[in-house]
Design an enzyme around this catalytic site. Sequence first.
Site, PDB file in Angstrom:
ATOM      1  CD  GLU A   1      10.562  -2.808   6.643  1.00 50.01           C
ATOM      2  OE1 GLU A   1      10.821  -2.138   5.633  1.00 50.01           O
ATOM      3  OE2 GLU A   1      10.091  -3.960   6.590  1.00 50.01           O
TER       4      GLU A   1
ATOM      5  CE1 TYR B   1       0.420 -19.621   1.773  1.00 48.48           C
ATOM      6  CE2 TYR B   1       0.653 -17.536   0.620  1.00 48.48           C
ATOM      7  CZ  TYR B   1       0.246 -18.251   1.727  1.00 48.48           C
ATOM      8  OH  TYR B   1      -0.346 -17.589   2.779  1.00 48.48           O
TER       9      TYR B   1
ATOM     10  CB  SER C   1       6.386  -7.948   5.753  1.00 47.45           C
ATOM     11  OG  SER C   1       5.583  -9.114   5.715  1.00 47.45           O
TER      12      SER C   1
ATOM     13  CD1 TRP D   1      -0.291  -1.576   3.124  1.00 45.09           C
ATOM     14  CD2 TRP D   1       0.584   0.464   3.347  1.00 45.09           C
ATOM     15  NE1 TRP D   1       0.471  -1.568   4.280  1.00 45.09           N
ATOM     16  CE2 TRP D   1       1.015  -0.320   4.447  1.00 45.09           C
ATOM     17  CE3 TRP D   1       1.005   1.793   3.277  1.00 45.09           C
ATOM     18  CZ2 TRP D   1       1.845   0.167   5.459  1.00 45.09           C
ATOM     19  CZ3 TRP D   1       1.833   2.287   4.272  1.00 45.09           C
ATOM     20  CH2 TRP D   1       2.246   1.481   5.345  1.00 45.09           C
TER      21      TRP D   1
ATOM     22  CD  GLU E   1      11.215  -4.121  -2.531  1.00 45.49           C
ATOM     23  OE1 GLU E   1      11.632  -4.083  -1.341  1.00 45.49           O
ATOM     24  OE2 GLU E   1      10.341  -3.367  -2.968  1.00 45.49           O
TER      25      GLU E   1
END
Length: 496
Positions: free
Chosen positions: A400, A254, A244, A166, A266
């Site tokens: 982070e 997955y 993240s 986002w 990334e």
Amino acid sequence: MLELTHDEWLSRAKELDLSGFHHIDGADEPGGGPTYAAVSPRDGQVLAQVADGGVAEVDAAVAAARRAFDAGPWPRLAPADRGRALLRLADLLEERRDRLALTVSLEMGKPITDAYDIELRAAVNTFRFYGQLADKLTDESPHTAPDALALVTREPAGVVGAVVPWNFPLTIASWKVAPALAAGCTVVLKPSENSPLSALQLGRLATEAGLPPGVLNVVTGDGPTAGRAIGLHPDVDVLAFTGSTAVGRHFLHYAADSNLKRVWLELGGKSPNIILPDAPDLEKAAATAAWGIFFNQGEMCTAPSRLLVHTSVAERVTEAIVRRAGELRVGDPLDPATEMGALVGEAHLGRVLDHIDTGTSEGARLRTGGTRTLSDTGGSFLLPTVFDEVNPGMRLAREEIFGPVLSVLTFDDLDEAVALANATEYGLAAGLWTSDLSTAHQVSRALKAGTVWVNCYEEGDLTVPFGGMKQSGNGRDKSAHAVEKYTELKTTWIQL
């Protein structure tokens, strides 16, 4: 920048009609299914009801993308024709730039000036770059013995699942979508549930630009449901994710649990910004350090959140950053004078405040900020925050935060600076300020980071790749190298 006043942007926001339907197979899906409220972090108001997609919607989008890839014209078009379609899309993004910037500002809290001047500029330029690159990519014909001909061709990999965050909803979506489309792939794009509305507009504009049905599909929904369904889907050939590190691990699982699809990641960062005493301009270094951590409310994976500064100049540099933090105008994202807008939402603000509380309890010194502000607006605003007396073992130096929180650490010599810079699981970006050319080269090589900026920060253009090392991910966005993620190499050996 489009010259509109605060009142004019507010008026446009009231007139904005935001649709929250999935865009699948060239059309908006009709409503009727489950929805969730997209809430603006600037005031806590509901912007739209957004389709809450699940397995069925992902199945429909992937099926449309598969049909478009297997039987549709897109992969079979001349590359120049694909390029022209992407250029038409870039033109439409430019035409609707004000509406798209307004949507981004409303849904994730970015100042309207940054949304228009930076976010939309990047998205437009990305589609133009790959539109122009589409017919410049070449295959190979290695030298062989005279009785054989070898061909090495790049072929589109198939259906791409792109899951994007986002914080730069259109920029990062463009970094995934544009090279994949240029390569001849088809795409299922899942935006963050916090910023779905601008991505849905991108999908509609792609159809308007003439991309065939199914070439770009947009499915909205949360990560554990819609994102997981894309990651596990056996008909998705490539997965491109920005977000993240924790979620990146899920996508690797997955892929292992489904069809071993290629996964390009990334991920997070805890980027060091090293200021040496011989920096060519200490005031500029301090001003850039402040800009870097407070830009986009600190919600940036490359944010220089660890300032590593030589002991001899530490107080001078830190004081300059503290002064700048106090001058920053925090306010309504729709006010062109605002320099720092709202964090993306209350839940994220709470996480950032928890990091701030932990930093104080662990013994770091809070120099400025550290509290929310403008609570009366209903928005999720935080004062720019600076800690010093941070040591490498503190959470402030290791995790982070993804907010406007700077941690200042000091060092006494260059070896210590490099060791501090590399003492993290991340390796996305780094900064270095020095007047010595040898130092610049030596330290740049020693830093474990995908990008190193010297005497600047966050500079560059689409000609250079972007991505991380270590647990900051793999693969590269931007530049011609990004196309490699979405192609397969095929060798054809012809006996003459």
